[in-house]
Design a protein around this motif. Structure first.
Motif, PDB file in Angstrom:
ATOM      1  N   SER A   1       1.017  -1.150  -0.121  1.00 24.53           N
ATOM      2  CA  SER A   1       0.349  -0.057  -0.251  1.00 24.53           C
ATOM      3  C   SER A   1       0.344   0.913  -0.476  1.00 24.53           C
ATOM      4  N   GLU A   2       1.544   1.033   0.582  1.00 28.31           N
ATOM      5  CA  GLU A   2       2.578   2.563   0.570  1.00 28.31           C
ATOM      6  C   GLU A   2       3.398   2.737  -0.641  1.00 28.31           C
ATOM      7  N   VAL A   3       3.505   1.791  -1.152  1.00 26.55           N
ATOM      8  CA  VAL A   3       3.247   1.897  -2.383  1.00 26.55           C
ATOM      9  C   VAL A   3       2.905   2.149  -4.192  1.00 26.55           C
ATOM     10  N   PHE A   4       1.753   1.628  -4.006  1.00 24.92           N
ATOM     11  CA  PHE A   4       0.472   1.717  -5.003  1.00 24.92           C
ATOM     12  C   PHE A   4      -0.709   2.891  -4.434  1.00 24.92           C
ATOM     13  N   VAL A   5      -0.683   3.273  -3.284  1.00 26.08           N
ATOM     14  CA  VAL A   5      -1.585   4.037  -2.786  1.00 26.08           C
ATOM     15  C   VAL A   5      -1.204   5.112  -3.097  1.00 26.08           C
ATOM     16  N   PRO A   6      -0.095   5.857  -3.125  1.00 25.19           N
ATOM     17  CA  PRO A   6       0.475   7.601  -3.528  1.00 25.19           C
ATOM     18  C   PRO A   6       0.521   7.495  -4.932  1.00 25.19           C
ATOM     19  N   MET A   7       0.600   6.100  -6.229  1.00 27.21           N
ATOM     20  CA  MET A   7       0.451   5.601  -7.104  1.00 27.21           C
ATOM     21  C   MET A   7      -0.585   5.677  -8.403  1.00 27.21           C
ATOM     22  N   ILE A   8      -1.663   6.162  -7.347  1.00 30.47           N
ATOM     23  CA  ILE A   8      -2.545   5.735  -7.785  1.00 30.47           C
ATOM     24  C   ILE A   8      -2.878   6.875  -9.092  1.00 30.47           C
ATOM     25  N   PRO A   9      -2.355   8.678  -8.669  1.00 32.04           N
ATOM     26  CA  PRO A   9      -2.571   9.512 -10.025  1.00 32.04           C
ATOM     27  C   PRO A   9      -1.995   8.684 -11.158  1.00 32.04           C
ATOM     28  N   SER A  10      -0.965   8.589 -10.658  1.00 29.12           N
ATOM     29  CA  SER A  10       0.077   8.234 -11.806  1.00 29.12           C
ATOM     30  C   SER A  10      -0.752   7.130 -12.705  1.00 29.12           C
ATOM     31  N   LEU A  11      -1.561   6.095 -11.758  1.00 25.17           N
ATOM     32  CA  LEU A  11      -1.727   5.185 -13.329  1.00 25.17           C
ATOM     33  C   LEU A  11      -3.153   5.307 -13.540  1.00 25.17           C
ATOM     34  N   ILE A  12      -3.870   6.381 -13.113  1.00 27.15           N
ATOM     35  CA  ILE A  12      -5.376   7.097 -14.042  1.00 27.15           C
ATOM     36  C   ILE A  12      -4.777   8.256 -15.052  1.00 27.15           C
ATOM     37  N   ALA A  13      -3.622   8.364 -14.729  1.00 27.97           N
ATOM     38  CA  ALA A  13      -3.104   9.197 -15.910  1.00 27.97           C
ATOM     39  C   ALA A  13      -2.173   8.408 -17.318  1.00 27.97           C
TER      40      ALA A  13
ATOM     41  N   ASP B   1       4.955  -7.145 -35.678  1.00 28.12           N
ATOM     42  CA  ASP B   1       4.359  -6.271 -36.154  1.00 28.12           C
ATOM     43  C   ASP B   1       3.443  -4.817 -34.850  1.00 28.12           C
ATOM     44  N   HIS B   2       2.995  -6.236 -33.673  1.00 24.76           N
ATOM     45  CA  HIS B   2       2.444  -5.963 -32.585  1.00 24.76           C
ATOM     46  C   HIS B   2       3.610  -4.495 -32.294  1.00 24.76           C
ATOM     47  N   HIS B   3       5.010  -5.281 -32.082  1.00 23.86           N
ATOM     48  CA  HIS B   3       6.003  -3.952 -31.493  1.00 23.86           C
ATOM     49  C   HIS B   3       6.742  -2.434 -32.411  1.00 23.86           C
ATOM     50  N   LYS B   4       6.055  -2.455 -33.457  1.00 25.05           N
ATOM     51  CA  LYS B   4       6.272  -1.064 -34.638  1.00 25.05           C
ATOM     52  C   LYS B   4       5.319  -0.652 -34.079  1.00 25.05           C
ATOM     53  N   LYS B   5       4.257  -0.790 -33.374  1.00 23.38           N
ATOM     54  CA  LYS B   5       2.739   0.652 -32.708  1.00 23.38           C
ATOM     55  C   LYS B   5       2.573   0.286 -31.339  1.00 23.38           C
ATOM     56  N   VAL B   6       3.365  -0.678 -30.708  1.00 21.77           N
ATOM     57  CA  VAL B   6       3.096  -0.670 -29.122  1.00 21.77           C
ATOM     58  C   VAL B   6       4.325  -0.274 -28.419  1.00 21.77           C
ATOM     59  N   LEU B   7       5.289  -0.189 -28.730  1.00 18.62           N
ATOM     60  CA  LEU B   7       6.841   0.267 -27.933  1.00 18.62           C
ATOM     61  C   LEU B   7       6.610   1.733 -28.069  1.00 18.62           C
ATOM     62  N   TRP B   8       7.340   2.345 -28.218  1.00 12.71           N
ATOM     63  CA  TRP B   8       6.900   3.313 -28.336  1.00 12.71           C
ATOM     64  C   TRP B   8       5.716   4.374 -27.591  1.00 12.71           C
ATOM     65  N   ARG B   9       4.316   4.236 -27.778  1.00 16.09           N
ATOM     66  CA  ARG B   9       3.240   4.018 -26.920  1.00 16.09           C
ATOM     67  C   ARG B   9       3.518   3.772 -25.363  1.00 16.09           C
ATOM     68  N   ALA B  10       4.156   2.774 -25.611  1.00 20.55           N
ATOM     69  CA  ALA B  10       4.688   1.867 -23.769  1.00 20.55           C
ATOM     70  C   ALA B  10       5.090   3.033 -23.696  1.00 20.55           C
ATOM     71  N   VAL B  11       6.432   3.795 -24.264  1.00 21.16           N
ATOM     72  CA  VAL B  11       7.356   4.637 -23.571  1.00 21.16           C
ATOM     73  C   VAL B  11       6.682   5.960 -23.228  1.00 21.16           C
ATOM     74  N   VAL B  12       5.716   5.819 -23.846  1.00 17.55           N
ATOM     75  CA  VAL B  12       5.005   7.696 -23.742  1.00 17.55           C
ATOM     76  C   VAL B  12       4.629   7.228 -22.381  1.00 17.55           C
ATOM     77  N   VAL B  13       3.631   6.346 -22.522  1.00 19.28           N
ATOM     78  CA  VAL B  13       3.354   5.510 -20.843  1.00 19.28           C
ATOM     79  C   VAL B  13       3.875   5.222 -19.513  1.00 19.28           C
ATOM     80  N   SER B  14       5.004   4.878 -19.830  1.00 18.04           N
ATOM     81  CA  SER B  14       5.649   4.968 -18.807  1.00 18.04           C
ATOM     82  C   SER B  14       6.027   6.339 -18.373  1.00 18.04           C
ATOM     83  N   ILE B  15       6.516   6.651 -19.173  1.00 19.63           N
ATOM     84  CA  ILE B  15       7.266   8.687 -18.935  1.00 19.63           C
ATOM     85  C   ILE B  15       6.152   9.266 -18.166  1.00 19.63           C
TER      86      ILE B  15
END
Length: 458
Positions: free
Chosen positions: A171-183, A430-444
């Motif tokens: 809970s110390e890890v997850f609860v404060p990260m809820i806004p990040s999850l929503i974003a 084919d999956h990686h061509k479309k998903v990888l850069w988008r996944a980086v954006v979400v993580s950042i």
């Protein structure tokens, strides 16, 4: 000597995991025992491991009962109305179909299991994609992003691993990260809408006929994964026919009268969880007991429900207890402190205060190239110990470390993503061509939101 042994142990553990020489459970036990004895632990290694087990017992309990609770909710059909709603609301618009894919994948991801999410999503929606001419790659991209983002749930795996490795409460890890999850989910749904608009432009509006809906996910020729949805259906304009097919496909066997009760207890559980009123393991223990007792009044039914999910329980909980060996030996022998002192010595003083952000950035490629077990149990403890010298807490390091999960879930080392592309009939490239850069954006985005809100120090 301890520094060399510690680094070698981490390297050996990662090599064994990544080369698939052993399962994570075997590696988590065997590797640290060997290196612990080399470090001179002797019979004291028993106390080190026991101390590790005591620290990780609450996390193991949380995972055990979380799997049971959400497994029961899926068994009794709690999420099926959402699936039906998504299938019926998409209308004639490809953009709505793709956006609905993201919503459905996110909702089903609440059970913390990627394989379940991808099976349900592809079973419910792939026939529509194929019949209506929408690219299945779009389905894998959106489902993969949604599941990867939701993967930071405390019962999903990485958060539990990070908490277990650093001996803190999930809970110390997850609860404060809820806004990040929503974003993160907002960005995922924005990507879904954009991909849908591109599909709309490519193929124009689509028309969903009743026979398509009646074949969605059914076991006949019209609804099988990878088949031509609708070819085995009928033109009968009957909501009963549609509901019957969908219900059969989704495997609902719960009491429909308990739908509102199950929804209420799930919402209440999530609400209390975010308020941090009780320890997460206690919440899931109580919720699982109530869910089992109400939905399956007979003892035999309760046992059957638990047995259905025993495979997931054994693998996940076993991994946590095995991790106690690595964390116990790593700490008990003094390797952590020794390695941390070495890392501290080679990191420029100007970079030390930024270790949390550095860890968040490193988690993107590291968790893609190695398993979560290798990263969270092998690398994170060392980084966290080093960060402690700069006033960065273990919880803050853990929060930063989970932001790379949207990217991690696209890794070929993750069996669930291989299942997704196989079910959808899509090439991983084919999956990686479309998903990888988008996944980086979400993580950042998740990392940046955590920094802006002060949950991750900059």
């Amino acid at each position: 000597m301890l520094t060399v042994l510690g680094l070698t142990m981490v390297a050996a553990f990662m090599v064994v995991i990544m080369t698939r020489r052993a399962t994570p459970i075997v590696a988590l036990i065997a590797v640290p025992v060997v290196f612990g004895l080399l470090a001179g632990a002797g019979t004291g290694i028993g106390k080190m491991i026991t101390d590790g087990i005591k620290d990780l017992a609450p996390t193991a309990a949380m995972l055990f009962f979380a799997i049971i609770f959400f497994g029961v909710m899926i068994d009794v059909g709690l999420f099926d109305p959402v699936i039906r709603a998504v299938v019926r609301v998409v209308g004639e618009d490809p953009a709505k179909l793709v956006l609905g894919t993201g919503v459905l994948a996110a909702v089903v991801s609440l059970d913390g299991d990627g394989s379940t999410t991808f099976i349900v999503t592809t079973t419910a929606l792939l026939p529509l994609y194929l019949k209506l001419g929408v690219s299945p790659v779009v389905l894998t991209v959106v489902a993969g992003l949604a599941n990867g983002t939701m993967n930071i749930l405390p019962w999903g795996g990485p958060t539990a691993r990070a908490a277990a490795a650093l001996k803190i409460s999930p809970s110390e890890v997850f609860v404060p990260m809820i806004p990040s999850l929503i974003a993160g989910m907002v960005v995922v749904l924005a990507f879904a809408w954009h991909l849908g608009l591109m599909e709309r432009k490519r193929i124009g509006s689509i028309v969903i006929r009743d026979r398509v809906l009646s074949g969605v996910g059914s076991g006949g020729g019209g609804g099988t994964i990878g088949g031509d949805a609708g070819t085995g259906g009928t033109d009968e304009d009957s909501s009963g026919t549609k509901d019957g097919a969908l219900t059969a496909a989704l495997g609902v066997h719960g009491n429909p009268k308990l739908l509102w009760f199950n929804a209420a207890i799930t919402i209440a559980l999530l609400a209390v969880l975010t308020l941090d009123l009780l320890p997460i393991p206690v919440l899931f223990m109580i919720a699982a007991a109530i869910a089992l007792a109400v939905n399956f009044p007979k003892v035999a039914e309760q046992q059957e429900a638990i047995t259905r999910h025993s495979k997931s329980i054994v693998s996940v909980v076993g991994m946590v207890f095995a991790a106690a060996v690595l964390t116990g030996v790593f700490k008990g022998t003094g390797m952590v402190e020794s390695v941390a002192a070495w890392v501290t010595g080679i990191i420029p003083a100007s970079m030390g205060p930024h270790l949390a952000v550095i860890t968040g950035i490193l988690s993107i490629p590291f968790t893609f190239l190695m398993s979560n077990d290798a990263f969270y149990f092998g690398i994170l403890p060392v980084l966290s110990e080093t960060a402690g010298h700069y006033g960065i807490s273990a919880a803050e390091m853990a929060r930063a470390s989970i932001t790379g999960q949207p990217f991690h879930m696209q890794s070929p080392l993750v069996p669930a993503i291989l299942l997704l592309v196989a079910l959808a009939g899509v090439g991983l490239a084919d999956h990686h061509k479309k998903v990888l850069w988008r996944a980086v954006v979400v993580s950042i985005v998740m990392l940046v939101v955590g920094v802006l809100l002060g949950q991750i120090p900059f």
